[in-house]
Structures are given as C-alpha cells and as structure tokens.
Design an enzyme around this catalytic site. Structure first.
Site, PDB file in Angstrom:
ATOM      1  N   ASP A 133       0.660  -1.188   0.019  1.00 48.22           N
ATOM      2  CA  ASP A 133      -0.131  -0.078  -0.052  1.00 48.22           C
ATOM      3  C   ASP A 133       0.840   1.040   0.089  1.00 48.22           C
ATOM      4  O   ASP A 133       1.805   1.612   0.958  1.00 48.22           O
ATOM      5  CB  ASP A 133      -0.890  -0.025   1.289  1.00 48.22           C
ATOM      6  CG  ASP A 133      -2.178   1.059   1.018  1.00 48.22           C
ATOM      7  OD1 ASP A 133      -1.758   1.899   0.471  1.00 48.22           O
ATOM      8  OD2 ASP A 133      -3.108   0.747   1.693  1.00 48.22           O
TER       9      ASP A 133
ATOM     10  N   GLU B  65      -0.106  -4.751 -10.310  1.00 50.45           N
ATOM     11  CA  GLU B  65       0.966  -4.366 -11.475  1.00 50.45           C
ATOM     12  C   GLU B  65       0.164  -3.994 -12.814  1.00 50.45           C
ATOM     13  O   GLU B  65       0.266  -2.894 -13.299  1.00 50.45           O
ATOM     14  CB  GLU B  65       2.116  -5.180 -11.709  1.00 50.45           C
ATOM     15  CG  GLU B  65       3.274  -4.810 -12.744  1.00 50.45           C
ATOM     16  CD  GLU B  65       4.429  -5.447 -12.822  1.00 50.45           C
ATOM     17  OE1 GLU B  65       5.385  -5.155 -13.661  1.00 50.45           O
ATOM     18  OE2 GLU B  65       4.411  -6.560 -12.155  1.00 50.45           O
TER      19      GLU B  65
ATOM     20  N   LYS C 118      -1.180   9.838   0.805  1.00 51.01           N
ATOM     21  CA  LYS C 118      -1.418  10.977   1.605  1.00 51.01           C
ATOM     22  C   LYS C 118      -0.227  11.349   2.552  1.00 51.01           C
ATOM     23  O   LYS C 118       0.120  10.429   3.170  1.00 51.01           O
ATOM     24  CB  LYS C 118      -2.630  11.220   2.331  1.00 51.01           C
ATOM     25  CG  LYS C 118      -3.857  11.063   1.256  1.00 51.01           C
ATOM     26  CD  LYS C 118      -5.217  11.146   1.967  1.00 51.01           C
ATOM     27  CE  LYS C 118      -6.499  11.038   1.142  1.00 51.01           C
ATOM     28  NZ  LYS C 118      -7.720  11.146   2.129  1.00 51.01           N
TER      29      LYS C 118
END
Length: 301
Positions: A207, A283, A211
């Site tokens: 992940d 991917e 942010k």
C-alpha cells in the site's frame, strides 16, 4: 496487502475501554449479577465484571473464523498497539476459499502469535526460504512457487479470502513449498524468526499510503529494515516493487542509506524486473493507468 511499519511505543494499560469499543463491547454491556441491580454492585464488582467482559472479547478476537482456520487476531493484546501499514479487509470468503482454509490451514497455515521461534528447516523440509509480505489473492505467489519448487515461500497477509485462495491455488498446482502466515509481519520478523534464517524478502506493491499524513504507515522505512537485516543471511536479496513513483523514490532512498544493504543495480538505481517475478494483478492495474513499475533489489551485507 500491505504490511507493517514500526512505531514501537510502550503498550498502554491492557484491556482499556478503547479496546472494548473496538470489539463492540462497552461499559453498557457489563451487567450486574443475577438478582441484583446496578445500584447494588460495588465498584470492585463492577471492575471485575468489566475485566471479564474484556477477556471474553479478547478470546473472541482470537478464535478462528473457520474450524481449524486462521485466527482473527493471532497476537491478541499481549503485543503493543502501534501504527500499522496494513488495513484488514473483511471481504466475503467464497465456498472454495473456505473449503481450502478448512482443509489445508492445519497443514500449511500458521498464526503469527509471537509466542515461538519458527524452525524454518522443519517447516519447509530443508528448503531455502524467502519471506513474502503481502500477497493479495496469491496468484503471483502460487506461480512463483510452482516455477521454483526448490525455494520455500513463507507468505504473510491478513486477508482471509486471499489466504484461502493461495492455499487452493498451491494445492491445485501440486506445490508443497508454500506456507501461509496470518498476522502482523513485524511480530513475525521481531519475535518468530531466528537470526540469518531467511534467504530473501519480497515486498510487491505494498500500500503506497499516498497522502502525506499517512506516509508513516508505509512499510519500507529504516526501522523496518532494522528488523529485516538480522534475520536475512548474508547476500540475501530484498526485492521490492511498486508502481507509485513517490514511494519508489522513498524505497530507493531508505534502502540506499541503510548500512546493512547494498544496491545490486550497477548504476545505484532501479533494477530490471527479474524473470521470476510474474506480472501481478496490481501491476496490471497500474500499467493500465500509465504507471511506471520500479523494481529494487538490494543485497544484505
């Protein structure tokens, strides 16, 4: 998947009210003994009732979702709370995945409980072992296992449908070199692996936590590498891949700066995708969006 940066702060007092909220039990769930009212309960009795309620909630969290399957919270509350890089997902488990979990988990699965050191030689019948953190639905992991039966893959994730899917795929392919570990990879690295017991580490498409306020949740950080280095054999390869450019830059910076790792790329940058790494589902999704995939291969020195 997505797996586990560190913020090793001391554990707060166990069985706090916050834990009760997280498990769905609150002070309102604490009932007075039969035949008495709330006004009759002493503070000591109320405290004992709350402690019993918290203990019941803790046991429920550790019970497998399926008979003999992976526990919901294998490490329980005996390990510290900290920022984690993974977000458990409660997706629906298909009939096939449940069947694979019930049939194969006792044979090829293990819970990361932090209570023992794994004997990898026994677990993998003497094969060299590579740790993979975050395997999603397991398609790429199953393919690598089938194409390289001489390497054991210890695959870690917290996603129950993915665990069942990988077990089913490995079984269908006749692969016996996969073991599926359920839980927090940080606890596995820190407490359940012997020094210099791994022949490699794979972290594919973790992940990216894009942010800025979430960057502390990213897996590849100096503290994480401090845990990884001691359990890798000299020369073992840490192989990371991501399609998120800013995260690739962070990975390269953090790995290059760490004194226990050396870049295998001659120019000190990214490496070509090795033939043994299949194109993963993540991917493919990134390539469809025009993302550039970067591989990093660093050797433990």
């Amino acid at each position: 998947m997505s797996e586990q940066p560190l913020n090793p702060t001391p554990a707060p007092a166990p069985e706090e009210a916050a834990e009760a909220t997280a498990t769905g039990s609150t002070a309102a769930d604490v009932t007075a003994p039969t035949g008495s009212t709330a006004a009759d309960v002493t503070p000591e009795e109320a405290a004992a009732l709350r402690a019993a309620s918290f203990e019941r909630a803790r046991r429920l969290r550790q019970e497998p979702r399926f008979p003999g399957g992976p526990a919901a919270d294998p490490a329980g509350s005996h390990h510290e709370r900290r920022i984690r890089s993974f977000q458990p997902r409660r997706s629906r488990v298909t009939t096939g995945q449940q069947e694979a979990l019930e049939r194969l988990w006792p044979k090829w699965g293990l819970d990361i409980d932090g209570k023992r050191v794994l004997d990898l030689a026994e677990l993998f019948d003497g094969l060299p072992v590579v740790l993979e953190i975050g395997f999603g639905m397991g398609e790429a992991t199953a393919q690598m296992a089938a194409e390289d039966p001489g390497t054991g893959i210890l695959a870690v994730d917290v996603h129950t449908p993915g665990q069942g899917n990988l077990l089913g795929l490995a079984d269908k392919a006749g692969s016996t070199n996969v073991r599926v570990a359920n839980g927090d990879a940080v606890i596995l690295l820190r407490e359940m692996l012997a020094p210099e017991s791994l022949d490699g580490l794979r972290v594919y498409f973790p992940d990216p936590w894009p942010k800025a306020r979430h960057h502390k949740r990213r897996l590849i950080q100096p503290e994480f590498l401090d845990l990884v280095a001691p359990v890798l054999k000299p020369g073992a390869i840490v192989h990371c891949a991501t399609d998120w450019e800013p995260y690739a830059e962070q990975m390269l910076e953090v790995l290059t700066a760490h004194p226990r790792f050396a870049n295998t790329a001659a120019d000190g940058g990214y490496a070509p995708r090795p033939a043994f790494r299949p194109l993963t589902r993540f991917e493919g999704q990134g390539l469809d969006k025009g993302h550039v995939v970067h591989d990093l291969l660093f050797a433990r020195i």
